[in-house]
Structure formats: structure tokens, C-alpha cells
Motif scaffolding. Structure first.
Motif, PDB file in Angstrom:
ATOM      1  N   ALA A   1     -14.505   7.266  -0.273  1.00 33.98           N
ATOM      2  CA  ALA A   1     -13.318   6.833   0.469  1.00 33.98           C
ATOM      3  C   ALA A   1     -12.200   7.865   0.413  1.00 33.98           C
ATOM      4  O   ALA A   1     -11.408   7.986   1.355  1.00 33.98           O
ATOM      5  CB  ALA A   1     -12.826   5.492  -0.072  1.00 33.98           C
ATOM      6  N   GLU A   2     -12.116   8.612  -0.683  1.00 30.63           N
ATOM      7  CA  GLU A   2     -11.055   9.610  -0.806  1.00 30.63           C
ATOM      8  C   GLU A   2     -11.254  10.773   0.167  1.00 30.63           C
ATOM      9  O   GLU A   2     -10.289  11.456   0.524  1.00 30.63           O
ATOM     10  CB  GLU A   2     -10.993  10.139  -2.243  1.00 30.63           C
ATOM     11  CG  GLU A   2     -10.348   9.169  -3.206  1.00 30.63           C
ATOM     12  CD  GLU A   2     -10.251   9.721  -4.607  1.00 30.63           C
ATOM     13  OE1 GLU A   2      -9.347   9.292  -5.345  1.00 30.63           O
ATOM     14  OE2 GLU A   2     -11.078  10.584  -4.989  1.00 30.63           O
ATOM     15  N   GLN A   3     -12.496  10.997   0.583  1.00 30.05           N
ATOM     16  CA  GLN A   3     -12.778  12.087   1.531  1.00 30.05           C
ATOM     17  C   GLN A   3     -13.709  11.558   2.625  1.00 30.05           C
ATOM     18  O   GLN A   3     -14.894  11.883   2.652  1.00 30.05           O
ATOM     19  CB  GLN A   3     -13.395  13.273   0.815  1.00 30.05           C
ATOM     20  CG  GLN A   3     -12.488  13.887  -0.234  1.00 30.05           C
ATOM     21  CD  GLN A   3     -13.057  15.172  -0.804  1.00 30.05           C
ATOM     22  OE1 GLN A   3     -13.274  16.151  -0.098  1.00 30.05           O
ATOM     23  NE2 GLN A   3     -13.296  15.167  -2.102  1.00 30.05           N
TER      24      GLN A   3
ATOM     25  N   GLU B   1      -7.420   0.940  -7.817  1.00 22.31           N
ATOM     26  CA  GLU B   1      -7.917   1.664  -8.989  1.00 22.31           C
ATOM     27  C   GLU B   1      -7.463   1.047 -10.306  1.00 22.31           C
ATOM     28  O   GLU B   1      -8.191   1.079 -11.289  1.00 22.31           O
ATOM     29  CB  GLU B   1      -7.482   3.128  -8.916  1.00 22.31           C
ATOM     30  CG  GLU B   1      -8.182   3.918  -7.838  1.00 22.31           C
ATOM     31  CD  GLU B   1      -7.998   5.411  -8.017  1.00 22.31           C
ATOM     32  OE1 GLU B   1      -8.887   6.053  -8.584  1.00 22.31           O
ATOM     33  OE2 GLU B   1      -6.955   5.925  -7.578  1.00 22.31           O
ATOM     34  N   THR B   2      -6.260   0.483 -10.333  1.00 23.43           N
ATOM     35  CA  THR B   2      -5.759  -0.122 -11.564  1.00 23.43           C
ATOM     36  C   THR B   2      -6.585  -1.335 -11.948  1.00 23.43           C
ATOM     37  O   THR B   2      -6.965  -1.512 -13.112  1.00 23.43           O
ATOM     38  CB  THR B   2      -4.286  -0.541 -11.400  1.00 23.43           C
ATOM     39  OG1 THR B   2      -3.499   0.612 -11.128  1.00 23.43           O
ATOM     40  CG2 THR B   2      -3.779  -1.212 -12.668  1.00 23.43           C
ATOM     41  N   GLU B   3      -6.899  -2.181 -10.963  1.00 17.98           N
ATOM     42  CA  GLU B   3      -7.667  -3.395 -11.223  1.00 17.98           C
ATOM     43  C   GLU B   3      -9.168  -3.153 -11.148  1.00 17.98           C
ATOM     44  O   GLU B   3      -9.958  -4.024 -11.512  1.00 17.98           O
ATOM     45  CB  GLU B   3      -7.283  -4.482 -10.220  1.00 17.98           C
ATOM     46  CG  GLU B   3      -5.826  -4.897 -10.299  1.00 17.98           C
ATOM     47  CD  GLU B   3      -5.470  -5.935  -9.257  1.00 17.98           C
ATOM     48  OE1 GLU B   3      -6.335  -6.248  -8.411  1.00 17.98           O
ATOM     49  OE2 GLU B   3      -4.337  -6.423  -9.287  1.00 17.98           O
ATOM     50  N   ARG B   4      -9.562  -1.964 -10.624  1.00 23.90           N
ATOM     51  CA  ARG B   4     -10.975  -1.652 -10.392  1.00 23.90           C
ATOM     52  C   ARG B   4     -11.601  -2.721  -9.502  1.00 23.90           C
ATOM     53  O   ARG B   4     -12.720  -3.194  -9.742  1.00 23.90           O
ATOM     54  CB  ARG B   4     -11.750  -1.543 -11.710  1.00 23.90           C
ATOM     55  CG  ARG B   4     -11.149  -0.610 -12.731  1.00 23.90           C
ATOM     56  CD  ARG B   4     -11.191   0.823 -12.273  1.00 23.90           C
ATOM     57  NE  ARG B   4     -12.528   1.405 -12.343  1.00 23.90           N
ATOM     58  CZ  ARG B   4     -12.803   2.680 -12.040  1.00 23.90           C
ATOM     59  NH1 ARG B   4     -11.832   3.472 -11.590  1.00 23.90           N
ATOM     60  NH2 ARG B   4     -14.032   3.140 -12.128  1.00 23.90           N
ATOM     61  N   SER B   5     -10.868  -3.098  -8.467  1.00 21.92           N
ATOM     62  CA  SER B   5     -11.341  -4.138  -7.564  1.00 21.92           C
ATOM     63  C   SER B   5     -11.537  -3.555  -6.169  1.00 21.92           C
ATOM     64  O   SER B   5     -10.891  -2.577  -5.781  1.00 21.92           O
ATOM     65  CB  SER B   5     -10.357  -5.306  -7.504  1.00 21.92           C
ATOM     66  OG  SER B   5      -9.060  -4.862  -7.149  1.00 21.92           O
ATOM     67  N   ALA B   6     -12.455  -4.163  -5.411  1.00 21.92           N
ATOM     68  CA  ALA B   6     -12.780  -3.687  -4.065  1.00 21.92           C
ATOM     69  C   ALA B   6     -12.668  -4.831  -3.075  1.00 21.92           C
ATOM     70  O   ALA B   6     -13.045  -5.972  -3.369  1.00 21.92           O
ATOM     71  CB  ALA B   6     -14.200  -3.108  -4.035  1.00 21.92           C
TER      72      ALA B   6
ATOM     73  N   MET C   1       0.825  -1.211   0.000  1.00 22.33           N
ATOM     74  CA  MET C   1       0.000   0.000   0.000  1.00 22.33           C
ATOM     75  C   MET C   1       0.858   1.259   0.000  1.00 22.33           C
ATOM     76  O   MET C   1       0.482   2.288  -0.534  1.00 22.33           O
ATOM     77  CB  MET C   1      -0.924  -0.006   1.215  1.00 22.33           C
ATOM     78  CG  MET C   1      -2.093  -0.961   1.079  1.00 22.33           C
ATOM     79  SD  MET C   1      -3.108  -0.892   2.526  1.00 22.33           S
ATOM     80  CE  MET C   1      -2.888  -2.535   3.142  1.00 22.33           C
ATOM     81  N   ASN C   2       2.030   1.166   0.590  1.00 23.01           N
ATOM     82  CA  ASN C   2       2.889   2.337   0.674  1.00 23.01           C
ATOM     83  C   ASN C   2       3.469   2.716  -0.684  1.00 23.01           C
ATOM     84  O   ASN C   2       3.810   3.862  -0.911  1.00 23.01           O
ATOM     85  CB  ASN C   2       4.036   2.071   1.666  1.00 23.01           C
ATOM     86  CG  ASN C   2       3.536   2.028   3.099  1.00 23.01           C
ATOM     87  OD1 ASN C   2       2.497   2.589   3.408  1.00 23.01           O
ATOM     88  ND2 ASN C   2       4.273   1.353   3.968  1.00 23.01           N
TER      89      ASN C   2
ATOM     90  N   ASP D   1      -2.169   3.603  -6.607  1.00 25.25           N
ATOM     91  CA  ASP D   1      -3.527   3.302  -7.051  1.00 25.25           C
ATOM     92  C   ASP D   1      -4.342   2.614  -5.970  1.00 25.25           C
ATOM     93  O   ASP D   1      -5.452   2.160  -6.229  1.00 25.25           O
ATOM     94  CB  ASP D   1      -3.501   2.437  -8.313  1.00 25.25           C
ATOM     95  CG  ASP D   1      -2.771   1.118  -8.096  1.00 25.25           C
ATOM     96  OD1 ASP D   1      -2.082   0.974  -7.067  1.00 25.25           O
ATOM     97  OD2 ASP D   1      -2.884   0.227  -8.957  1.00 25.25           O
ATOM     98  N   ILE D   2      -3.801   2.532  -4.748  1.00 24.76           N
ATOM     99  CA  ILE D   2      -4.513   1.900  -3.646  1.00 24.76           C
ATOM    100  C   ILE D   2      -5.155   2.969  -2.762  1.00 24.76           C
ATOM    101  O   ILE D   2      -4.500   3.910  -2.329  1.00 24.76           O
ATOM    102  CB  ILE D   2      -3.567   1.028  -2.787  1.00 24.76           C
ATOM    103  CG1 ILE D   2      -3.027  -0.144  -3.611  1.00 24.76           C
ATOM    104  CG2 ILE D   2      -4.286   0.523  -1.540  1.00 24.76           C
ATOM    105  CD1 ILE D   2      -4.084  -1.138  -4.052  1.00 24.76           C
ATOM    106  N   ILE D   3      -6.453   2.838  -2.523  1.00 24.26           N
ATOM    107  CA  ILE D   3      -7.175   3.738  -1.625  1.00 24.26           C
ATOM    108  C   ILE D   3      -7.704   2.901  -0.476  1.00 24.26           C
ATOM    109  O   ILE D   3      -8.357   1.880  -0.698  1.00 24.26           O
ATOM    110  CB  ILE D   3      -8.352   4.430  -2.339  1.00 24.26           C
ATOM    111  CG1 ILE D   3      -7.857   5.248  -3.520  1.00 24.26           C
ATOM    112  CG2 ILE D   3      -9.134   5.318  -1.366  1.00 24.26           C
ATOM    113  CD1 ILE D   3      -8.980   5.773  -4.398  1.00 24.26           C
TER     114      ILE D   3
END
Length: 230
Positions: free
Chosen positions: A170-172, A144-149, A128-129, A133-135
């Protein structure tokens, strides 16, 4: 990255077949016939994932699984001829991530190995560090790259609009978004439908992730509450 899979199986035929399939898919394999040998490997150079038989000579798979879980969360896929529900529950309660009953398809096992390694890799803090593309928001993780949750360490299938909604919230964390604002951000400013579409999308997300702290801000819209808040 060539992942290392620890294979613990005392039946040489099953061991050779599974090892062959894993090698064909590009994995490195440490094939072992006892849990005692596997424990030595774990102490020296632990694999990225274990494929573990339960019925082993000497230390059984239950005990090995229990020992590994005392110091590691590495994925463990249990393979066993014991198909009673109580055996499956015990294996999972002791720390197994998955359970396959013999006889099983080697291809299915390989597919599960890939899935668990993918989940494990995404959930690692060091990953993650370095991955922009990881939120992450509490127990929610988005790639975000894989569009996976992922939620509570489990991958959740989401649609494109569901992913966008999660990303925006999640971003805010803790920010209250109005329905109109979410409608524009997710559907675009040329969308002329009702903002009920936002409510329907939120309803689907809550159904898929029941413990997600996605709160209604009455008379306004929605917010994703931070897990850091008490």
C-alpha cells in the motif's frame, strides 16, 4: 473524546437500561422516545451514532433511517422485536449498519456501539489528515498504531505478516515487488524458507478481501494496483 449516542426507543424500560449501560461506558446519551424528536436533534446537534428502534409511534424507524442517510453516513444500529429476515434486510438496505433483535444483551449492544464508532472514526477524512499512522490505498485503510486493516469500510482480521504485506504494497501502489523482495521485507533476511510462503500469504489476503486489486506480476511477484488507474 466522549462520543454522543442518539438512543431512539419508545419503551421506557429498554430505553433506561440501554442508556444506563452507555453512560457507564462513558458515552453521552440523547435518549428520545420518538423519531420526530430524534429528527430535531439530528438537525441541531447530530450524535456520532444512532441506536434506533424500528417500531415507533408516528414516524417509524425505517423512515428516520432513510432520512438520515440522505445527508449522513453516521453509524446506525437498529434494535427491533421484528426478527423476520425481510425486516432485517429492509433495515440494512435503508442504511442501517447493524441489527439486533430484542431481547438482546445490553453488553453486546455496547460492544457493537464501540466497534462501529471505532470504524467510523478511522474512516473520517479529517482523521486521516492528522494521523501519520494511517495508510490508505483505494478502499484499503491500515492503522499502523492499532495494526488494524479496513477494506470497503469493514474491519478485516489480519495476522502480523498479512498486515506487513499490505503495508509494504500500500505504501508504494503500482510498484511490482519480487517474491524474494517481499520474503525479505515480511519474514526478514534471516528466513531460509521457500518464497512459496509469499504466494500462500497473498492467497489468504485475496480470500479475506476478494475485491482487493492485488495483482500477480507473472514471473516476478505482486503489486497493489492503484484504484485511481482506469
Amino acid at each position: 473524546m466522549n462520543h454522543i449516542v442518539g438512543l431512539v426507543e419508545d419503551d421506557p424500560n429498554i430505553r433506561d437500561i440501554v442508556e444506563g449501560y452507555l453512560l457507564k461506558e462513558g458515552f453521552q446519551v440523547k435518549a428520545l422516545d420518538t423519531a420526530e424528536k430524534a429528527w430535531e436533534v439530528f438537525a441541531q446537534e447530530p450524535p456520532d451514532l444512532w441506536v434506533l428502534d424500528l417500531m415507533l409511534p408516528g414516524m417509524d424507524g425505517y423512515e428516520f433511517c432513510k432520512r438520515v442517510r440522505q445527508s449522513s453516513e453516521v453509524p446506525i444500529i437498529i434494535i427491533s422485536a421484528k426478527d423476520d429476515e425481510v425486516d432485517k434486510i429492509l433495515g440494512l438496505e435503508l442504511g442501517g449498519d447493524d441489527y439486533l433483535t430484542k431481547p438482546f444483551s445490553p453488553r453486546e449492544l455496547v460492544a457493537r456501539v464501540k466497534r462501529h464508532l471505532k470504524r467510523w472514526e478511522v474512516m473520517q477524512p479529517d482523521q486521516m489528515n492528522v494521523q501519520e499512522d494511517i495508510i490508505r490505498a483505494g478502499s484499503l485503510l491500515l492503522n499502523e498504531t492499532e495494526r488494524s486493516a479496513y477494506f470497503n469500510n469493514q474491519e478485516v482480521e489480519v495476522t502480523t505478516k498479512e498486515f506487513e504485506m499490505l503495508r509494504i504494497l500500500a505504501e508504494q501502489e503500482n510498484r511490482a515487488f519480487s517474491r524474494e523482495e517481499l520474503l525479505v521485507k515480511v519474514w526478514g533476511d534471516d528466513y531460509f524458507g521457500s518464497d512459496r510462503a509469499v504466494d500462500d500469504l497473498v492467497k489468504r489476503l485475496r480470500k479475506k478481501m476478494k475485491e482487493l486489486p492485488l495483482e500477480t506480476v507473472w514471473g516476478h511477484g505482486y503489486r497493489l494496483r492503484s484504484s485511481r488507474e482506469s
